[in-house]
Design a protein around this motif. Sequence first.
Motif, short mmCIF file in Angstrom:
data_model
loop_
_atom_site.label_atom_id
_atom_site.label_comp_id
_atom_site.label_asym_id
_atom_site.label_seq_id
_atom_site.Cartn_x
_atom_site.Cartn_y
_atom_site.Cartn_z
N CYS A 20 -25.03 1.28 -8.33
CA CYS A 20 -25.88 0.36 -9.09
C CYS A 20 -27.35 0.54 -8.70
O CYS A 20 -27.69 0.50 -7.53
CB CYS A 20 -25.43 -1.06 -8.79
N HIS A 23 -29.27 -3.00 -7.08
CA HIS A 23 -29.20 -3.54 -5.72
C HIS A 23 -28.91 -2.37 -4.77
O HIS A 23 -28.63 -1.26 -5.22
CB HIS A 23 -28.14 -4.65 -5.61
N CYS A 39 -21.73 -4.68 -12.79
CA CYS A 39 -21.76 -4.33 -11.37
C CYS A 39 -20.94 -5.34 -10.57
O CYS A 39 -21.24 -6.54 -10.60
CB CYS A 39 -23.20 -4.30 -10.85
N CYS A 42 -23.50 -6.85 -7.53
CA CYS A 42 -24.53 -7.87 -7.73
C CYS A 42 -24.35 -8.65 -9.02
O CYS A 42 -25.13 -9.57 -9.31
CB CYS A 42 -25.92 -7.23 -7.69
ZN LIG Z 1 -25.52 -4.09 -8.54
#
Ligand SMILES: [Zn+2]
Length: 191
Positions: A20, A23, A39, A42
Motif C-alpha cells: 500500500c 501507509h 487495503c 490502513c
Molecule cells: Zn494501506
Amino acid sequence: MPEAAKFYGLQITRSGMACCPFHEDGKPSMKIYEDHYYCFGCGATGDCTGFVSKLFGISQLDAAKKISHDFGLNLFNGEIAVPVNERVRTENNYHVWLRNARATVTEYLHRLDEWRRIYKPINQSEQLNPLFVESLQKTSYIEYLADLLSYGTEQEKRDLYKINSNTIMQIQKRLDKLAAVKEHTVKHKLI
Ligand SMILES: [Zn+2]
C-alpha cells in the motif's frame, strides 16, 4: 484497476496483492480488485479514479483526466496532463522508498553474512577473498542502516530519505551488479 496500479508504480503479486502506498506497508496488504482496491492495513479503499486522486493528491475530476491522458483514452476535450500535488506525491514516494530501502539493506546484509562464513580464510598465508574483505568493511555500517530503517525515529528515516538516499541507491547498484555477474556465470555453465 490493476493496470492503473501497475502503471503508477505498484507491484502486484500473483494473488492480486500490492504494498500500500498510503501507509508504511511492510508486506503487501492492499488487494487490487478489477474495479477497486482495499487495503487491509490502513483501510484505504476506492475505485480507480479514487486511487489516482489519493496517490497524487488531486481531485476526482483531475484524476479522471489524468487517467484518460496517461492511458490515451481521450475522454475529455482538450485534455492536458494534470499537475499533481507535490506534497502528497512526496509522502507516498517516501513510503515506497522506505519499503524498498529496507528490502535492499536486508538483502545486502544477508549477502555480507554469507560471504563472511563462506570465504573465511582457512590459513594465514591465503589471499583474502574480495567478498570476505567487503563483508569485513561493510557489515557494521549496513547493520546500522538496517537498524535505523526498522527502529529509527521517523525523523532519522526521513533524513536518510532526504539527505542520504544515495547510500541506498549505491547498495542497490551493488546488488544489481552481483545479480548480473551471477546470471552471466549461470549462462556460461549452461553453454
Ligand atoms: Zn494501506
